[in-house]
Enzyme design. Sequence first.
Site, PDB file in Angstrom:
ATOM      1  N   ARG A  15      66.542  58.447 120.041  1.00 16.62           N
ATOM      2  CA  ARG A  15      66.920  59.811 119.613  1.00 16.62           C
ATOM      3  C   ARG A  15      67.106  60.784 120.773  1.00 16.62           C
ATOM      4  O   ARG A  15      67.581  61.896 120.575  1.00 16.62           O
ATOM      5  CB  ARG A  15      65.881  60.328 118.612  1.00 16.62           C
ATOM      6  N   ASN A 169      46.421  59.678 113.251  1.00 20.74           N
ATOM      7  CA  ASN A 169      46.198  58.927 114.488  1.00 20.74           C
ATOM      8  C   ASN A 169      47.113  59.459 115.595  1.00 20.74           C
ATOM      9  O   ASN A 169      48.327  59.497 115.444  1.00 20.74           O
ATOM     10  CB  ASN A 169      46.505  57.449 114.225  1.00 20.74           C
ATOM     11  N   LYS A 333      64.790  76.494 154.324  1.00 16.46           N
ATOM     12  CA  LYS A 333      64.573  75.066 154.055  1.00 16.46           C
ATOM     13  C   LYS A 333      63.938  74.404 155.274  1.00 16.46           C
ATOM     14  O   LYS A 333      64.382  74.657 156.392  1.00 16.46           O
ATOM     15  CB  LYS A 333      65.915  74.389 153.753  1.00 16.46           C
TER      16      LYS A 333
HETATM   17  C1  UD1 Z   1      52.124  55.141 116.455  1.00 13.87           C
HETATM   18  C2  UD1 Z   1      50.869  54.708 115.697  1.00 13.87           C
HETATM   19  C3  UD1 Z   1      50.568  55.738 114.600  1.00 13.87           C
HETATM   20  C4  UD1 Z   1      50.405  57.103 115.216  1.00 13.87           C
HETATM   21  C5  UD1 Z   1      51.622  57.473 116.058  1.00 13.87           C
HETATM   22  C6  UD1 Z   1      51.343  58.731 116.850  1.00 13.87           C
HETATM   23  C7  UD1 Z   1      50.806  52.279 115.726  1.00 13.87           C
HETATM   24  C8  UD1 Z   1      51.094  51.043 114.972  1.00 13.87           C
HETATM   25  N1  UD1 Z   1      51.091  53.413 115.115  1.00 13.87           N
HETATM   26  O1  UD1 Z   1      53.193  55.080 115.540  1.00 13.87           O
HETATM   27  O2  UD1 Z   1      49.407  55.384 113.912  1.00 13.87           O
HETATM   28  O3  UD1 Z   1      50.179  58.072 114.223  1.00 13.87           O
HETATM   29  O4  UD1 Z   1      51.933  56.430 117.013  1.00 13.87           O
HETATM   30  O5  UD1 Z   1      52.495  59.137 117.512  1.00 13.87           O
HETATM   31  O6  UD1 Z   1      50.317  52.218 116.845  1.00 13.87           O
HETATM   32  N2  UD1 Z   1      55.514  51.331 122.494  1.00 13.87           N
HETATM   33  C9  UD1 Z   1      55.658  50.373 123.465  1.00 13.87           C
HETATM   34  N3  UD1 Z   1      55.934  49.088 123.077  1.00 13.87           N
HETATM   35  C10 UD1 Z   1      56.051  48.731 121.779  1.00 13.87           C
HETATM   36  C11 UD1 Z   1      55.893  49.737 120.801  1.00 13.87           C
HETATM   37  C12 UD1 Z   1      55.623  51.021 121.187  1.00 13.87           C
HETATM   38  O7  UD1 Z   1      55.548  50.654 124.660  1.00 13.87           O
HETATM   39  O8  UD1 Z   1      56.287  47.550 121.524  1.00 13.87           O
HETATM   40  C13 UD1 Z   1      55.231  52.715 122.925  1.00 13.87           C
HETATM   41  C14 UD1 Z   1      56.339  53.672 122.539  1.00 13.87           C
HETATM   42  O9  UD1 Z   1      57.281  53.778 123.578  1.00 13.87           O
HETATM   43  C15 UD1 Z   1      55.577  54.963 122.318  1.00 13.87           C
HETATM   44  C16 UD1 Z   1      54.223  54.493 121.809  1.00 13.87           C
HETATM   45  O10 UD1 Z   1      54.084  53.157 122.221  1.00 13.87           O
HETATM   46  O11 UD1 Z   1      55.360  55.675 123.497  1.00 13.87           O
HETATM   47  C17 UD1 Z   1      54.096  54.585 120.279  1.00 13.87           C
HETATM   48  O12 UD1 Z   1      55.081  53.806 119.681  1.00 13.87           O
HETATM   49  P1  UD1 Z   1      55.911  54.317 118.430  1.00 13.87           P
HETATM   50  O13 UD1 Z   1      56.882  53.292 118.082  1.00 13.87           O
HETATM   51  O14 UD1 Z   1      56.372  55.703 118.638  1.00 13.87           O
HETATM   52  O15 UD1 Z   1      54.775  54.330 117.320  1.00 13.87           O
HETATM   53  P2  UD1 Z   1      54.758  55.167 115.964  1.00 13.87           P
HETATM   54  O16 UD1 Z   1      55.491  54.424 114.938  1.00 13.87           O
HETATM   55  O17 UD1 Z   1      55.109  56.563 116.230  1.00 13.87           O
END
Ligand code: UD1
Length: 450
Positions: A15, A169, A333
């Site tokens: 996004r 969370n 600078k």
């Molecule tokens: C996650 C939490 C949710 C919480 C929310 C808060 C889980 C399953 N869910 O959901 O409970 O309320 O964050 O914002 O943990 N990422 C990786 N690798 C992956 C997946 C994710 O590095 O394989 C990183 C993403 O880049 C991001 C963070 O982990 O920075 C969270 O991932 P995202 O997919 O945003 O999780 P949510 O569905 O928002």
Amino acid sequence: MEVALILLAAGKGTRMQSDLPKVLHAVAHAPLLEHAMASGAALSPARTVVVAGHGADQVRTAVQAFDDEAQVVVQEEQLGTAHAVGQAREALAGFDGTAIVLYGDTPFVQTETLENMCAALETNDVVVLGFDAADPARYGRLVMQGDSLDRIVEYKDATDQERAITLCNSGVVACKSDLLFDLIDAVGNDNASEEYYLTDIIGIARERGLKATAVTCDEAETMGVNSRVDLAAADAAFQSRARAAMLEDGITLMAPETVYFARDTYIGRDTVIEPNVVFGPGVTIESGATIRAFSHLEGCHVARGGVIGPYARLRPGAELSEDVRIGNFVEVKNAQIAEGAKVNHLSYIGDATIGAKANIGAGTITCNYDGVMKHHTHIGANAFIGSNTMLVAPVHIGDGAMTGSGSVITSDVEADALALARAHQVEKPGMARKLLEMLKAKKAKQQRGS
Ligand code: UD1
Ligand code: MG
């Protein structure tokens, strides 16, 4: 107990509509990831592991610029937050302390909050950071049983009753490192997203008779960035907190809402900042300075009593000692300017040293660049550089020396000498009037002819 940080930063950030990995988008001139690392860095972590994925090479470069001891591991496929944390296992081999999981796109978690989590870990096995959401939307919900956290249920997998819970969370988790990886081993992907959820470790821990709880913080700390709109909102939130903190610390901001700070801006008390000043990264300003309106500063140091601007530009490597004055439309600078020196109007000072109490006249330029290389200009203490002097570097002006206005100085000037490097003035009596008459006659002749 020693602490290790695991920062999740593998996501693409679709996004954002960007070629840049999401965690490298900047708030207050610093990548989101750097903000998250900085709040953890205050705990003096023994190890820091960043889990990168999309744009991993760019992420590695940015991480190392901030902390060259941090390790970057790559999660090739984004299979969920538990899988992401699992990638840090080898980097934390032999580490015997507490692991704290942070998100690279969640920049504002306060160090104090992380300390509260560490404290709660003394009587618990797993601690999760929760917050009461004004609009719980699609966050994971914390299912509490008294003071214990029973499990976390993701929005997609939640019942209507669970969706009614407002305690959400944040994603931040603290747990003993070896236990964390043990629990992750037991996580499966049998859920609505077919992802390995980090949140599942709570239910698993409870089934094993372990203790889990939630520490809460203000919702503002858990603000995540998923879009440019979020990024702008995060920057606005950062700026309003930074302004409030500056005012609290004894700095005058004449029009606070017009001043833009960088993540690392440091300003001493009793400094006055006029309206519309922009701070880039790496600025330190000592006490009792004045930064006048519409000035732009980055990578520079202003000592006590300095007066900068209005409309001044201080670029990286500008080192100003006590009571230096830099006036309107002056750019500095990579230059060290000693105590009490003045560069008040319309000048460029680059790759230079200026001695104490030197006075640099209006329009002076250090001609530092020959098209290929940069060269140094030295101006001695108490020197007086006449207006519109071009100092063709490399060049050395001795202490107490003067240059005549409009000079192009190409050779060194010894101490206390006056250097004049401009054409002699020639005066022709009556010539102005004669010239004018001649031109008028010429014009009249042309008009008769047409
Ligand atoms: C996650 C939490 C949710 C919480 C929310 C808060 C889980 C399953 N869910 O959901 O409970 O309320 O964050 O914002 O943990 N990422 C990786 N690798 C992956 C997946 C994710 O590095 O394989 C990183 C993403 O880049 C991001 C963070 O982990 O920075 C969270 O991932 P995202 O997919 O945003 O999780 P949510 O569905 O928002
Ligand atoms: Mg998210």
